[in-house]
Write an enzyme that holds these catalytic residues in place. Structure first.
Site, PDB file in Angstrom:
ATOM      1  N   LYS A 119      28.969 -17.853 -29.570  1.00 39.75           N
ATOM      2  CA  LYS A 119      29.217 -16.678 -28.053  1.00 39.75           C
ATOM      3  C   LYS A 119      31.004 -16.252 -28.832  1.00 39.75           C
ATOM      4  O   LYS A 119      31.989 -15.537 -27.636  1.00 39.75           O
ATOM      5  CB  LYS A 119      28.680 -17.021 -26.825  1.00 39.75           C
ATOM      6  CG  LYS A 119      27.324 -16.936 -26.436  1.00 39.75           C
ATOM      7  CD  LYS A 119      27.346 -17.322 -25.406  1.00 39.75           C
ATOM      8  CE  LYS A 119      25.453 -16.460 -24.954  1.00 39.75           C
ATOM      9  NZ  LYS A 119      24.763 -17.834 -23.986  1.00 39.75           N
ATOM     10  N   LYS A 201      17.521  -1.447 -28.153  1.00 43.24           N
ATOM     11  CA  LYS A 201      16.818  -2.340 -26.959  1.00 43.24           C
ATOM     12  C   LYS A 201      16.993  -0.838 -25.929  1.00 43.24           C
ATOM     13  O   LYS A 201      18.223  -0.739 -25.279  1.00 43.24           O
ATOM     14  CB  LYS A 201      16.742  -3.858 -27.467  1.00 43.24           C
ATOM     15  CG  LYS A 201      17.197  -4.675 -26.287  1.00 43.24           C
ATOM     16  CD  LYS A 201      17.415  -5.924 -26.387  1.00 43.24           C
ATOM     17  CE  LYS A 201      19.054  -5.899 -25.402  1.00 43.24           C
ATOM     18  NZ  LYS A 201      17.849  -7.180 -23.802  1.00 43.24           N
ATOM     19  N   LYS A 204      19.671  -1.770 -19.434  1.00 45.19           N
ATOM     20  CA  LYS A 204      20.168  -1.413 -18.880  1.00 45.19           C
ATOM     21  C   LYS A 204      22.207  -1.326 -18.609  1.00 45.19           C
ATOM     22  O   LYS A 204      22.222  -0.542 -16.901  1.00 45.19           O
ATOM     23  CB  LYS A 204      20.714  -2.723 -17.233  1.00 45.19           C
ATOM     24  CG  LYS A 204      21.294  -3.759 -17.651  1.00 45.19           C
ATOM     25  CD  LYS A 204      21.481  -4.490 -16.613  1.00 45.19           C
ATOM     26  CE  LYS A 204      22.366  -5.604 -16.813  1.00 45.19           C
ATOM     27  NZ  LYS A 204      21.819  -7.023 -17.492  1.00 45.19           N
TER      28      LYS A 204
HETATM   29  P1  ADP Z   1      19.375  -5.836 -20.357  1.00 47.64           P
HETATM   30  O1  ADP Z   1      19.545  -5.789 -21.941  1.00 47.64           O
HETATM   31  O2  ADP Z   1      18.761  -4.615 -19.557  1.00 47.64           O
HETATM   32  O3  ADP Z   1      21.148  -6.635 -20.394  1.00 47.64           O
HETATM   33  P2  ADP Z   1      18.967  -9.224 -19.979  1.00 47.64           P
HETATM   34  O4  ADP Z   1      20.146  -9.109 -21.363  1.00 47.64           O
HETATM   35  O5  ADP Z   1      19.131  -9.166 -18.785  1.00 47.64           O
HETATM   36  O6  ADP Z   1      18.808  -7.059 -20.192  1.00 47.64           O
HETATM   37  O7  ADP Z   1      17.338  -9.187 -20.328  1.00 47.64           O
HETATM   38  C1  ADP Z   1      16.531  -9.845 -19.733  1.00 47.64           C
HETATM   39  C2  ADP Z   1      15.894 -10.556 -19.804  1.00 47.64           C
HETATM   40  O8  ADP Z   1      14.662  -9.007 -20.402  1.00 47.64           O
HETATM   41  C3  ADP Z   1      15.556 -11.638 -21.052  1.00 47.64           C
HETATM   42  O9  ADP Z   1      14.903 -12.936 -21.431  1.00 47.64           O
HETATM   43  C4  ADP Z   1      15.799 -10.666 -22.215  1.00 47.64           C
HETATM   44  O10 ADP Z   1      15.306 -11.118 -23.705  1.00 47.64           O
HETATM   45  C5  ADP Z   1      15.051  -9.767 -21.427  1.00 47.64           C
HETATM   46  N1  ADP Z   1      15.360  -8.239 -22.222  1.00 47.64           N
HETATM   47  C6  ADP Z   1      16.010  -7.154 -22.221  1.00 47.64           C
HETATM   48  N2  ADP Z   1      15.301  -6.051 -22.347  1.00 47.64           N
HETATM   49  C7  ADP Z   1      14.389  -6.090 -22.924  1.00 47.64           C
HETATM   50  C8  ADP Z   1      13.736  -5.210 -24.108  1.00 47.64           C
HETATM   51  N3  ADP Z   1      14.152  -4.368 -24.555  1.00 47.64           N
HETATM   52  N4  ADP Z   1      12.615  -5.796 -24.118  1.00 47.64           N
HETATM   53  C9  ADP Z   1      12.263  -6.611 -23.990  1.00 47.64           C
HETATM   54  N5  ADP Z   1      12.644  -7.595 -23.167  1.00 47.64           N
HETATM   55  C10 ADP Z   1      13.990  -7.673 -22.836  1.00 47.64           C
END
Ligand code: ADP
Length: 338
Positions: A119, A201, A204
């Site tokens: 990071k 992936k 959001k």
């Molecule tokens: P984003 O990628 O939408 O910003 P976050 O990083 O806030 O999502 O992830 C919050 C939680 O949701 C984490 O534990 C992450 O591993 C899970 N997560 C987010 N997107 C996915 C995905 N596309 N598939 C599986 N798990 C996900």
């Protein structure tokens, strides 16, 4: 002697704009863990709002994200009467214990953390102190409750080891105070990809809302997004091996399998030979059916701030109570007069 009941402690980042990836990849695992606990075992689930400030953040967004994640967890099945659901900021003992442990944690230990190296990159001097020390806060998060088990994915194994090292050294230097928590490997979570690009992936932060199914989407929108999802003209194969070069098709089958609690092969055994004209409506219906009670409860809770505040306040009160003896013991062990 009977073994002490299991106590599991786990945290989640309080992000907002929740989508199907968050549900199938993270939230549903917690619900399963809660539902599979033996009698007497306890789950403490917290929203890691104190961790969120270790990197640049927007205060209004953090507040909204915390409330949204709390609402989503309850809507998805975390029962605030069975599990202890709270946000860290309402339990000051997390921050207090972190400081008490900071005297025990070594610079060298933290310097070795690969998350810190990743990071911070080349810009270590420009990072917040919190980004460097947050593994100590993580140690406090679990040691405060004498957690017996902590679910950790690959990327967090090293931090749990650190928590154990800190606990061990503290116990050696100042007397037996903390339980050394054991890792548990969380059930394999589905990785959900974008509906527009099978190599990205679902997130959001995707510019296109059509790329994701949000927990707050209504049935019509879910159906529309599934029907418009990118696919190819080929019929589905009857085994998952046949989807090797078809990322978008594989993603839709993965979603179906996760929702139906089946293997992808079991899904393909039924749908093999059929095209997306048949598969997409079936997937859409399954999604709508699964998400309807969740999105109804989710939006209800988001509109009822009082109910949400009450849930978090109750969880925090229970967490404070469980953590108090350990926090007191840590102060006393260090010779601090209160
Ligand atoms: P984003 O990628 O939408 O910003 P976050 O990083 O806030 O999502 O992830 C919050 C939680 O949701 C984490 O534990 C992450 O591993 C899970 N997560 C987010 N997107 C996915 C995905 N596309 N598939 C599986 N798990 C996900």
């Amino acid at each position: 002697m009977r073994p002490a009941p299991m106590r599991v402690v786990s945290g989640i980042q309080p992000t907002g704009n929740l989508h199907l990836g968050n549900y199938l990849g993270a939230i549903r695992n917690w619900v399963r863990m809660q539902d599979e606990m033996e009698d007497g075992a306890q789950c403490l689930f917290f929203l890691a709002d104190l961790h969120a400030i270790s990197q640049p953040h927007d205060p209004a967004e953090l507040k909204r994200g915390t409330l949204e994640m709390a609402a989503a967890l309850v809507a998805c099945g975390i029962d605030p009467n069975r599990s202890i659901l709270f946000n860290q900021a309402q339990v000051p003992a997390h921050a207090e214990l972190q400081w008490l442990l900071a005297g025990t944690a070594r610079m060298g230990w933290l310097n070795r953390m690969t998350q810190w190296k990743d990071k911070a990159g080349k810009n270590r001097e420009g990072q917040s102190v919190a980004l460097f020390t947050y593994p100590v806060l993580q140690a406090a998060d679990v040691l405060l409750y004498q957690a017996s088990h902590v679910p950790v994915g690959e990327d967090q194994k090293q931090h749990l080891e650190l928590a154990r090292d800190i606990a061990q050294k503290f116990n050696n230097d100042f007397g037996e105070t903390f339980t050394l928590p054991e890792p548990i490997v969380p059930p394999q979570a589905a990785r959900i990809m974008s509906l527009r690009d099978g190599s990205a992936k679902m997130s959001k932060s995707d510019a296109s809302d059509m790329a994701r199914i949000n927990l707050a989407d209504d049935a019509d929108l879910v159906m529309q997004k599934v029907k418009k999802a990118k696919t190819d003209p080929e019929p589905l194969p009857s085994e998952v091996a046949g989807l090797a070069d078809r990322a978008e098709a594989l993603n839709l089958v993965t979603i179906y399998a996760a929702l139906a609690n089946e293997s992808a092969d079991a899904v393909l055994a039924r749908f093999g030979g059929q095209g997306f004209g048949a598969f997409k409506p079936a997937l859409g219906e399954l999604l709508v059916e699964t998400l309807r009670p969740i999105s109804t409860r989710f939006t209800e809770l988001l509109d009822d701030r009082e109910a949400l505040d009450a849930i978090l306040a109750k969880g925090a009160a229970r967490a404070r109570e469980i953590g108090r003896p350990t926090l007191d013991a840590a102060y006393a062990a260090l010779g601090l007069i209160r």
